[in-house]
Design a protein around this motif. Structure first.
Motif, mmCIF file in Angstrom:
data_model
loop_
_atom_site.group_PDB
_atom_site.id
_atom_site.type_symbol
_atom_site.label_atom_id
_atom_site.label_comp_id
_atom_site.label_asym_id
_atom_site.label_seq_id
_atom_site.Cartn_x
_atom_site.Cartn_y
_atom_site.Cartn_z
ATOM 1 N N LEU A 167 0.840 -1.206 0.000
ATOM 2 C CA LEU A 167 0.000 0.000 0.000
ATOM 3 C C LEU A 167 0.870 1.249 0.000
ATOM 4 O O LEU A 167 0.568 2.234 -0.678
ATOM 5 C CB LEU A 167 -0.934 -0.003 1.213
ATOM 6 N N ASP A 207 2.079 2.247 -3.379
ATOM 7 C CA ASP A 207 1.078 2.796 -4.295
ATOM 8 C C ASP A 207 0.424 4.057 -3.750
ATOM 9 O O ASP A 207 -0.544 4.560 -4.327
ATOM 10 C CB ASP A 207 0.006 1.737 -4.597
ATOM 11 N N ILE A 237 -3.171 -6.080 -6.831
ATOM 12 C CA ILE A 237 -3.873 -4.795 -6.923
ATOM 13 C C ILE A 237 -3.962 -4.364 -8.395
ATOM 14 O O ILE A 237 -5.006 -3.927 -8.866
ATOM 15 C CB ILE A 237 -3.153 -3.730 -6.069
ATOM 16 N N ARG A 271 -12.588 0.466 -10.396
ATOM 17 C CA ARG A 271 -12.292 1.734 -9.731
ATOM 18 C C ARG A 271 -13.269 2.814 -10.180
ATOM 19 O O ARG A 271 -13.822 3.559 -9.370
ATOM 20 C CB ARG A 271 -10.869 2.159 -10.083
ATOM 21 N N GLU A 323 -10.979 7.640 -2.529
ATOM 22 C CA GLU A 323 -9.901 6.763 -2.993
ATOM 23 C C GLU A 323 -9.633 5.655 -1.979
ATOM 24 O O GLU A 323 -9.425 4.506 -2.325
ATOM 25 C CB GLU A 323 -8.611 7.571 -3.197
ATOM 26 N N ARG A 324 -9.632 6.042 -0.720
ATOM 27 C CA ARG A 324 -9.338 5.083 0.328
ATOM 28 C C ARG A 324 -10.417 4.005 0.418
ATOM 29 O O ARG A 324 -10.115 2.816 0.548
ATOM 30 C CB ARG A 324 -9.235 5.836 1.652
ATOM 31 N N MET A 333 -10.120 1.545 -2.424
ATOM 32 C CA MET A 333 -9.072 0.563 -2.173
ATOM 33 C C MET A 333 -9.561 -0.484 -1.175
ATOM 34 O O MET A 333 -9.451 -1.687 -1.386
ATOM 35 C CB MET A 333 -7.816 1.276 -1.654
ATOM 36 N N GLN A 334 -10.121 -0.004 -0.084
ATOM 37 C CA GLN A 334 -10.481 -0.872 1.035
ATOM 38 C C GLN A 334 -11.674 -1.788 0.713
ATOM 39 O O GLN A 334 -11.658 -2.970 1.034
ATOM 40 C CB GLN A 334 -10.828 0.033 2.211
ATOM 41 N N VAL A 369 -11.124 -2.706 -4.318
ATOM 42 C CA VAL A 369 -9.925 -3.230 -4.981
ATOM 43 C C VAL A 369 -9.235 -4.301 -4.129
ATOM 44 O O VAL A 369 -8.970 -5.408 -4.592
ATOM 45 C CB VAL A 369 -8.938 -2.092 -5.325
ATOM 46 N N LEU A 370 -8.973 -3.977 -2.869
ATOM 47 C CA LEU A 370 -8.176 -4.881 -2.045
ATOM 48 C C LEU A 370 -8.810 -6.263 -1.849
ATOM 49 O O LEU A 370 -8.116 -7.279 -1.972
ATOM 50 C CB LEU A 370 -7.866 -4.212 -0.704
#
Lengths: 277, 243
Positions: free
Chosen positions: A95, A98, A170, A178, A188-189, A192-193, A196-197
């Motif tokens: 993380l 990125d 990722i 996205r 964005e966070r 990701m959480q 994506v993750l």
């Protein structure tokens, strides 16, 4: 002429059944030939009786095996606390590498340097440098324990690899995911959480399984800085009994653990390939 | 004042100008269809409205507020504008219901219990009540696209953007998705859609815009544009599209 559904197997099924029988016969014949050759030819080698005596000695194996198993518990213990630490640190490094915010730029640099350094140095060197170097600072008990610093060396090295695998995971999540998440107003966070993750981690489970298997074996490198784990214990027996069979015993114990794990990782890989195709 | 106003919107990807000075007004409750060949700039224009792509020049207004100011936090804007994509883009690791609950919970901070009845009602309304707990790969294309619409609607958007949402569907599944759009139109939600479904555009749109090379060549009421296109390029496109 109208098509007639005949009872019994079709031409194709008969053909394929014949092909299968043929392959089975050929495979069996060649396997038997190889095995028989090994059983007959190897003992004909001039040094065979000596090799058998020093590597495949039943009495020595029986005597050393229980102690080897005990020692293997130390490997399991070191593995058990290192693996979760590697997972967490690896993910954090991935993380960090990125991170987009300029305030986190130092973290990016750190992440890149970390992976470059620990992927670039042989594990055994890292184990030596950290395992001997840090206790050399004269730390008080228990902080001079080779278990701590040896484990740290493993954690640092493996985190570098695991982080790269997480990063590839990722990247493997399509950017349309996205876009969809952003279009809903997620930050964005959160993207990701929540989006994506979870997909990334799932995509790399088989690859990470292979890292676990490699880690299980590399725990033995800690024997060079002190802990009497299975490899070291086998060495002790070798010296006591002037016989190499304990090493074979250690190899057997490793295989009992790693073969099922490897099979399982391959199974996961194969399943993933099927799902993607 | 229109709900959405585009003024001289320019979008470039490197040397490639995809939107070349687009002006467009979308009134409250209006349904606007963007038609034109692939590469005309329809999808990119929708992505610009949703701030998924920053624009090079011009301005975009939502309720009179300039949302294209560089540096503006896009999240609040996107939460008011729903978007549905050609390839559905459902989150494969979440059930249909969890797909729809994610944004209301995360962005609006609502509890699951608070939002659940409303979202379940949305699923029921679009014939998905018994599919709610399925994962995307267990659904047909038409069902997936309806889930994607429900997911966007769960945020109670003021505007919906549809990016060729039937292009990836088998022909027999197109109807069920277009029916959803008719329902939404009857409820008066403001919609902008890029589409290749000329029949639908003609029947449902309040206004149709023909795009070519990043410009709006011609716009007008659906019947007028389809029956009496003024520009030669529009005529040529329609002749090919309606063949």
């Amino acid at each position: 002429m109208p098509h007639q559904q005949t009872a019994g197997p079709t031409r194709r099924q008969i053909f394929e059944a014949r092909q299968r029988r043929k392959s089975l016969v050929i495979a069996s014949a060649s396997t038997i030939t190889v095995v028989v050759a090994l059983i007959v030819l190897v003992p004909l080698a001039p040094g065979w009786s000596k090799v058998q005596q020093s590597f495949f000695n039943g009495a020595v194996l029986a005597k050393s095996f229980p102690k080897l198993l005990d020692a293997f518990m130390i490997n399991v213990m070191i593995f058990a606390w290192s693996a979760p630490a590697i997972a967490v640190l690896g993910l954090l490094i991935a993380l960090a590498r990125d991170a987009k915010s300029p305030a986190l730029f130092p973290l990016r640099i750190f992440g890149a340097a970390f992976t470059d350094i620990f992927r670039g140095v042989p594990v055994i060197l890292t184990v030596y440098l950290i395992g001997f170097g840090i206790p050399g600072l004269g730390l008080p008990r228990p902080w001079n324990s080779p278990y701590i610093w040896g484990s740290l060396a493993l954690v640092l090295t493996y985190s570098a690899y695991v982080a790269e695998i997480f990063r590839s995971g990722i990247d493997s999540v399509h950017k349309s995911q996205r876009a969809a998440a952003l279009s809903l107003g997620l930050s964005e966070r959160q993207v990701m959480q929540d989006v994506v993750l979870p997909q990334a981690v799932r995509n790399v489970v088989p690859a990470q399984m292979n890292m676990l298997i490699a880690l299980q074996k590399d725990v033995s490198l800690l024997s060079f800085i002190g802990p009497v784990e299975i490899f070291r214990q086998a060495g002790v027996f070798k010296s006591l009994m002037a016989n190499f069979t304990p090493y074979v015993g250690a190899a057997i114990i490793f295989l009992i653990v790693t073969i099922p794990a490897t099979r399982y990782a391959d199974y996961l890989m194969a399943r993933q390939m099927r799902e993607r195709s | 004042m229109a709900k959405i106003e585009l003024r001289g919107v320019v979008k470039r990807f490197g040397e490639n100008t995809v939107c070349d000075g687009i002006d467009l007004d979308v009134s409250e409750g209006e349904m606007v269809c963007l038609i034109g060949s692939s590469g005309a700039g329809k999808s990119t224009l929708l992505r610009c409205i949703n701030l998924l792509e920053p624009i090079e020049d011009g301005a975009i207004f939502l309720d009179g507020q300039d949302i294209s100011v560089p540096g503006l936090d896009p999240q609040a804007v996107r939460a008011r504008i729903g978007m549905v994509f050609q390839s559905f883009n459902l989150f494969p690791h979440k059930s249909a219901l969890e797909n729809a609950l994610l944004a209301p919970r995360r962005v609006r901070g609502q509890s699951r219990a608070d939002i659940l009845p409303e979202v379940e009602a949305l699923f029921a309304r679009f014939g998905l009540a018994d599919r709610m707990h399925n994962y995307p790969d267990q659904l047909s294309g038409g069902q997936q696209q309806r889930v994607a619409i429900v997911r966007a609607l769960a945020m109670r958007p003021e505007v919906m953007l549809f990016d060729e949402i039937t292009s990836a569907l088998d022909p027999q599944l197109v109807g069920e998705v277009l029916d959803v759009l008719l329902t939404l139109k009857s409820e008066g939600i403001t919609m902008v859609m890029a589409t290749h479904e000329m029949g639908f555009a003609r029947e449902a749109a309040d206004k149709v815009c023909f795009l070519k090379d990043g410009r709006i060549i011609e716009e007008g009421p659906a019947a007028k544009l389809f029956d009496h296109p003024q520009h030669a390029e529009t005529q040529a496109f329609l002749a090919r599209a309606l063949k």
